[in-house]
Design a protein around this motif. Structure first.
Motif, PDB file in Angstrom:
ATOM      1  N   CYS A  89       0.838  -1.192   0.000  1.00  0.00           N
ATOM      2  CA  CYS A  89       0.000   0.000   0.000  1.00  0.00           C
ATOM      3  C   CYS A  89       0.882   1.254   0.000  1.00  0.00           C
ATOM      4  N   GLY A  90       0.552   2.194  -0.859  1.00  0.00           N
ATOM      5  CA  GLY A  90       1.296   3.449  -0.926  1.00  0.00           C
ATOM      6  C   GLY A  90       0.976   4.388   0.221  1.00  0.00           C
ATOM      7  N   GLU A  91      -0.131   4.146   0.924  1.00  0.00           N
ATOM      8  CA  GLU A  91      -0.529   5.020   2.033  1.00  0.00           C
ATOM      9  C   GLU A  91       0.000   4.517   3.380  1.00  0.00           C
ATOM     10  N   ASP A 106      -5.513  -3.964 -10.964  1.00  0.00           N
ATOM     11  CA  ASP A 106      -5.656  -2.509 -10.905  1.00  0.00           C
ATOM     12  C   ASP A 106      -6.797  -2.067  -9.992  1.00  0.00           C
ATOM     13  N   SER A 107      -7.720  -2.973  -9.680  1.00  0.00           N
ATOM     14  CA  SER A 107      -8.887  -2.610  -8.872  1.00  0.00           C
ATOM     15  C   SER A 107      -8.784  -3.092  -7.426  1.00  0.00           C
ATOM     16  N   VAL A 108      -7.560  -3.365  -6.945  1.00  0.00           N
ATOM     17  CA  VAL A 108      -7.352  -3.880  -5.593  1.00  0.00           C
ATOM     18  C   VAL A 108      -7.273  -2.730  -4.589  1.00  0.00           C
ATOM     19  N   ASP A 109      -7.961  -2.897  -3.457  1.00  0.00           N
ATOM     20  CA  ASP A 109      -7.912  -1.930  -2.352  1.00  0.00           C
ATOM     21  C   ASP A 109      -7.094  -2.518  -1.211  1.00  0.00           C
ATOM     22  N   CYS A 110      -6.439  -1.671  -0.438  1.00  0.00           N
ATOM     23  CA  CYS A 110      -5.679  -2.103   0.733  1.00  0.00           C
ATOM     24  C   CYS A 110      -6.646  -2.620   1.797  1.00  0.00           C
ATOM     25  N   PRO A 111      -6.420  -3.823   2.337  1.00  0.00           N
ATOM     26  CA  PRO A 111      -7.313  -4.350   3.370  1.00  0.00           C
ATOM     27  C   PRO A 111      -7.171  -3.635   4.720  1.00  0.00           C
ATOM     28  N   GLU A 112      -6.068  -2.929   4.929  1.00  0.00           N
ATOM     29  CA  GLU A 112      -5.840  -2.222   6.194  1.00  0.00           C
ATOM     30  C   GLU A 112      -6.512  -0.853   6.225  1.00  0.00           C
ATOM     31  N   CYS A 113      -6.264  -0.043   5.190  1.00  0.00           N
ATOM     32  CA  CYS A 113      -6.765   1.334   5.213  1.00  0.00           C
ATOM     33  C   CYS A 113      -7.772   1.649   4.114  1.00  0.00           C
ATOM     34  N   GLY A 114      -7.968   0.716   3.177  1.00  0.00           N
ATOM     35  CA  GLY A 114      -8.940   0.916   2.112  1.00  0.00           C
ATOM     36  C   GLY A 114      -8.444   1.750   0.946  1.00  0.00           C
ATOM     37  N   SER A 115      -7.181   2.140   0.949  1.00  0.00           N
ATOM     38  CA  SER A 115      -6.630   2.975  -0.107  1.00  0.00           C
ATOM     39  C   SER A 115      -6.589   2.223  -1.429  1.00  0.00           C
ATOM     40  N   LYS A 116      -6.750   2.945  -2.518  1.00  0.00           N
ATOM     41  CA  LYS A 116      -6.605   2.379  -3.847  1.00  0.00           C
ATOM     42  C   LYS A 116      -5.196   2.585  -4.385  1.00  0.00           C
ATOM     43  N   SER A 117      -4.339   3.208  -3.590  1.00  0.00           N
ATOM     44  CA  SER A 117      -2.956   3.467  -3.981  1.00  0.00           C
ATOM     45  C   SER A 117      -2.087   2.261  -3.624  1.00  0.00           C
ATOM     46  N   VAL A 118      -2.337   1.137  -4.304  1.00  0.00           N
ATOM     47  CA  VAL A 118      -1.568  -0.087  -4.059  1.00  0.00           C
ATOM     48  C   VAL A 118      -0.732  -0.406  -5.290  1.00  0.00           C
ATOM     49  N   HIS A 119       0.394  -1.079  -5.070  1.00  0.00           N
ATOM     50  CA  HIS A 119       1.323  -1.399  -6.138  1.00  0.00           C
ATOM     51  C   HIS A 119       1.690  -2.867  -6.056  1.00  0.00           C
ATOM     52  N   LYS A 120       1.734  -3.532  -7.219  1.00  0.00           N
ATOM     53  CA  LYS A 120       2.169  -4.919  -7.256  1.00  0.00           C
ATOM     54  C   LYS A 120       3.647  -4.992  -6.926  1.00  0.00           C
ATOM     55  N   LYS A 121       4.015  -5.977  -6.108  1.00  0.00           N
ATOM     56  CA  LYS A 121       5.413  -6.203  -5.778  1.00  0.00           C
ATOM     57  C   LYS A 121       5.970  -7.245  -6.733  1.00  0.00           C
ATOM     58  N   LEU A 122       7.262  -7.252  -6.901  1.00  0.00           N
ATOM     59  CA  LEU A 122       7.937  -8.262  -7.684  1.00  0.00           C
ATOM     60  C   LEU A 122       8.102  -9.491  -6.797  1.00  0.00           C
ATOM     61  N   SER A 123       7.455 -10.585  -7.170  1.00  0.00           N
ATOM     62  CA  SER A 123       7.517 -11.778  -6.323  1.00  0.00           C
ATOM     63  C   SER A 123       8.771 -12.592  -6.617  1.00  0.00           C
ATOM     64  N   LEU A 124       9.159 -13.455  -5.688  1.00  0.00           N
ATOM     65  CA  LEU A 124      10.321 -14.312  -5.886  1.00  0.00           C
ATOM     66  C   LEU A 124      10.116 -15.265  -7.043  1.00  0.00           C
ATOM     67  N   PHE A 125       8.884 -15.748  -7.229  1.00  0.00           N
ATOM     68  CA  PHE A 125       8.600 -16.630  -8.353  1.00  0.00           C
ATOM     69  C   PHE A 125       8.869 -15.895  -9.655  1.00  0.00           C
ATOM     70  N   GLY A 126       8.435 -14.659  -9.765  1.00  0.00           N
ATOM     71  CA  GLY A 126       8.648 -13.869 -10.968  1.00  0.00           C
ATOM     72  C   GLY A 126      10.114 -13.639 -11.248  1.00  0.00           C
ATOM     73  N   VAL A 127      10.911 -13.422 -10.230  1.00  0.00           N
ATOM     74  CA  VAL A 127      12.338 -13.222 -10.401  1.00  0.00           C
ATOM     75  C   VAL A 127      12.980 -14.520 -10.872  1.00  0.00           C
ATOM     76  N   GLY A 128      12.619 -15.648 -10.281  1.00  0.00           N
ATOM     77  CA  GLY A 128      13.171 -16.934 -10.681  1.00  0.00           C
ATOM     78  C   GLY A 128      12.814 -17.275 -12.115  1.00  0.00           C
ATOM     79  N   ALA A 129      11.589 -16.981 -12.527  1.00  0.00           N
ATOM     80  CA  ALA A 129      11.165 -17.272 -13.891  1.00  0.00           C
ATOM     81  C   ALA A 129      11.933 -16.408 -14.873  1.00  0.00           C
ATOM     82  N   ALA A 130      12.207 -15.170 -14.524  1.00  0.00           N
ATOM     83  CA  ALA A 130      12.950 -14.278 -15.412  1.00  0.00           C
ATOM     84  C   ALA A 130      14.382 -14.775 -15.582  1.00  0.00           C
ATOM     85  N   LYS A 131      15.004 -15.235 -14.534  1.00  0.00           N
ATOM     86  CA  LYS A 131      16.366 -15.752 -14.630  1.00  0.00           C
ATOM     87  C   LYS A 131      16.401 -17.015 -15.466  1.00  0.00           C
ATOM     88  N   ALA A 132      15.412 -17.892 -15.300  1.00  0.00           N
ATOM     89  CA  ALA A 132      15.388 -19.146 -16.047  1.00  0.00           C
ATOM     90  C   ALA A 132      15.257 -18.888 -17.536  1.00  0.00           C
TER      91      ALA A 132
END
Length: 77
Positions: free
Chosen positions: A8-10, A26-52
């Protein structure tokens, strides 16, 4: 359906959310504060797939010592 990691950006809360598609993230809200200012994180699976896919992937596994894709560790070799 994929699970995405968000921050969450807030309130800076980290959380995971199951979404129907990558566009649905793009339509995900923060479960803690309800903000729409959320950003996808780079997951470990995504990093491993990119290296492979950048040269260390399945095409180079066949040349492992002992032969085969597992380096001779499975009973198939």
């Amino acid at each position: 359906m994929p699970i995405f990691e968000f921050i969450c950006g807030e309130c800076e809360s980290d959380f995971e959310k199951i979404v129907s598609s990558s566009g649905g993230a793009d339509s995900v809200d923060c479960p803690e504060c309800g903000s729409k200012s959320v950003h996808k994180k780079l997951s470990l699976f995504g990093v491993g797939a990119a290296k492979a896919s950048s040269g260390g992937g399945p095409s180079s596994w066949g040349s492992a010592p002992g032969g085969g894709c597992c380096g001779g560790f499975c009973s198939g070799h």
